[in-house]
Design a protein around this motif. Structure first.
Motif, PDB file in Angstrom:
ATOM      1  N   ASN A   2       0.804  -1.221   0.000  1.00  0.00           N
ATOM      2  CA  ASN A   2       0.000   0.000   0.000  1.00  0.00           C
ATOM      3  C   ASN A   2       0.837   1.272   0.000  1.00  0.00           C
ATOM      4  O   ASN A   2       1.852   1.369   0.675  1.00  0.00           O
ATOM      5  N   PHE A   3       0.372   2.264  -0.773  1.00  0.00           N
ATOM      6  CA  PHE A   3       0.922   3.621  -0.770  1.00  0.00           C
ATOM      7  C   PHE A   3       2.413   3.660  -1.094  1.00  0.00           C
ATOM      8  O   PHE A   3       3.177   4.355  -0.451  1.00  0.00           O
ATOM      9  N   ALA A  18       8.978  -5.677  -0.286  1.00  0.00           N
ATOM     10  CA  ALA A  18       8.859  -4.227  -0.160  1.00  0.00           C
ATOM     11  C   ALA A  18       7.619  -3.918   0.669  1.00  0.00           C
ATOM     12  O   ALA A  18       6.524  -4.360   0.345  1.00  0.00           O
ATOM     13  N   ASN A  19       7.798  -3.177   1.745  1.00  0.00           N
ATOM     14  CA  ASN A  19       6.707  -2.889   2.668  1.00  0.00           C
ATOM     15  C   ASN A  19       5.969  -1.610   2.283  1.00  0.00           C
ATOM     16  O   ASN A  19       6.241  -1.006   1.258  1.00  0.00           O
ATOM     17  N   GLU A  38       9.390  -0.041   5.672  1.00  0.00           N
ATOM     18  CA  GLU A  38       8.354   0.984   5.537  1.00  0.00           C
ATOM     19  C   GLU A  38       8.959   2.384   5.618  1.00  0.00           C
ATOM     20  O   GLU A  38       9.974   2.605   6.273  1.00  0.00           O
ATOM     21  N   LYS A  39       8.300   3.329   4.956  1.00  0.00           N
ATOM     22  CA  LYS A  39       8.665   4.752   4.974  1.00  0.00           C
ATOM     23  C   LYS A  39      10.109   4.969   4.537  1.00  0.00           C
ATOM     24  O   LYS A  39      10.805   5.834   5.065  1.00  0.00           O
ATOM     25  N   THR A  40      10.572   4.206   3.569  1.00  0.00           N
ATOM     26  CA  THR A  40      11.937   4.316   3.073  1.00  0.00           C
ATOM     27  C   THR A  40      11.944   4.966   1.704  1.00  0.00           C
ATOM     28  O   THR A  40      11.092   4.683   0.876  1.00  0.00           O
ATOM     29  N   PHE A  41      12.926   5.837   1.468  1.00  0.00           N
ATOM     30  CA  PHE A  41      13.096   6.540   0.205  1.00  0.00           C
ATOM     31  C   PHE A  41      14.432   6.127  -0.398  1.00  0.00           C
ATOM     32  O   PHE A  41      15.467   6.220   0.267  1.00  0.00           O
ATOM     33  N   GLY A  55      16.217  -1.028   6.540  1.00  0.00           N
ATOM     34  CA  GLY A  55      15.260  -0.904   7.629  1.00  0.00           C
ATOM     35  C   GLY A  55      14.148   0.092   7.335  1.00  0.00           C
ATOM     36  O   GLY A  55      14.049   0.653   6.243  1.00  0.00           O
ATOM     37  N   ASN A  56      13.325   0.334   8.333  1.00  0.00           N
ATOM     38  CA  ASN A  56      12.219   1.283   8.226  1.00  0.00           C
ATOM     39  C   ASN A  56      12.721   2.718   8.361  1.00  0.00           C
ATOM     40  O   ASN A  56      13.714   2.974   9.043  1.00  0.00           O
ATOM     41  N   ASN A  57      12.028   3.655   7.719  1.00  0.00           N
ATOM     42  CA  ASN A  57      12.293   5.086   7.847  1.00  0.00           C
ATOM     43  C   ASN A  57      13.727   5.452   7.462  1.00  0.00           C
ATOM     44  O   ASN A  57      14.400   6.188   8.170  1.00  0.00           O
ATOM     45  N   CYS A  58      14.203   4.927   6.336  1.00  0.00           N
ATOM     46  CA  CYS A  58      15.562   5.197   5.854  1.00  0.00           C
ATOM     47  C   CYS A  58      15.519   6.077   4.611  1.00  0.00           C
ATOM     48  O   CYS A  58      14.531   6.101   3.891  1.00  0.00           O
ATOM     49  N   VAL A  59      16.633   6.781   4.371  1.00  0.00           N
ATOM     50  CA  VAL A  59      16.818   7.544   3.146  1.00  0.00           C
ATOM     51  C   VAL A  59      18.134   7.079   2.535  1.00  0.00           C
ATOM     52  O   VAL A  59      19.178   7.141   3.189  1.00  0.00           O
TER      53      VAL A  59
END
Length: 88
Positions: A2-3, A18-19, A38-41, A55-59
């Motif tokens: 999703n999203f 891919a989350n 999740e929330k990775t760019f 991991g999650n929330n990475c750039v």
């Protein structure tokens, strides 16, 4: 899932996990058996070696070569990769 956004000219390897809420910019290459949190760019033209976990929330910065795991809440750029900050 999703999203999530996957841009043009990406090469995604086999068995990619891919989350939710991730973004992959143009010309990214991801090897097989990788996992993107999740929330990775992932910036344009970045490359992930086979079997890498992000991991999650990475750039991941533009053009960065990732050859080993990136822990959650981290921003990395360049090669050899440099951790530039911890995301909160």
């Amino acid at each position: 899932k999703n999203f999530s956004i996957i841009s043009n000219y990406c090469d995604l390897g086999h068995n990619l996990i891919a989350n939710n809420y991730f973004t992959i910019m143009p010309s990214v290459i991801i090897g097989g058996n990788c996992e993107v949190g999740e929330k990775t760019f992932i910036g344009s033209a970045a490359k992930l070696h086979q079997g890498i976990k992000i991991g999650n929330n990475c750039v991941i910065g533009m053009g960065t070569l990732i050859t080993n795991e990136v822990k959650s809440n981290t921003s990395v750029i360049d090669y050899p990769r440099k951790v530039v900050k911890k995301n909160i």
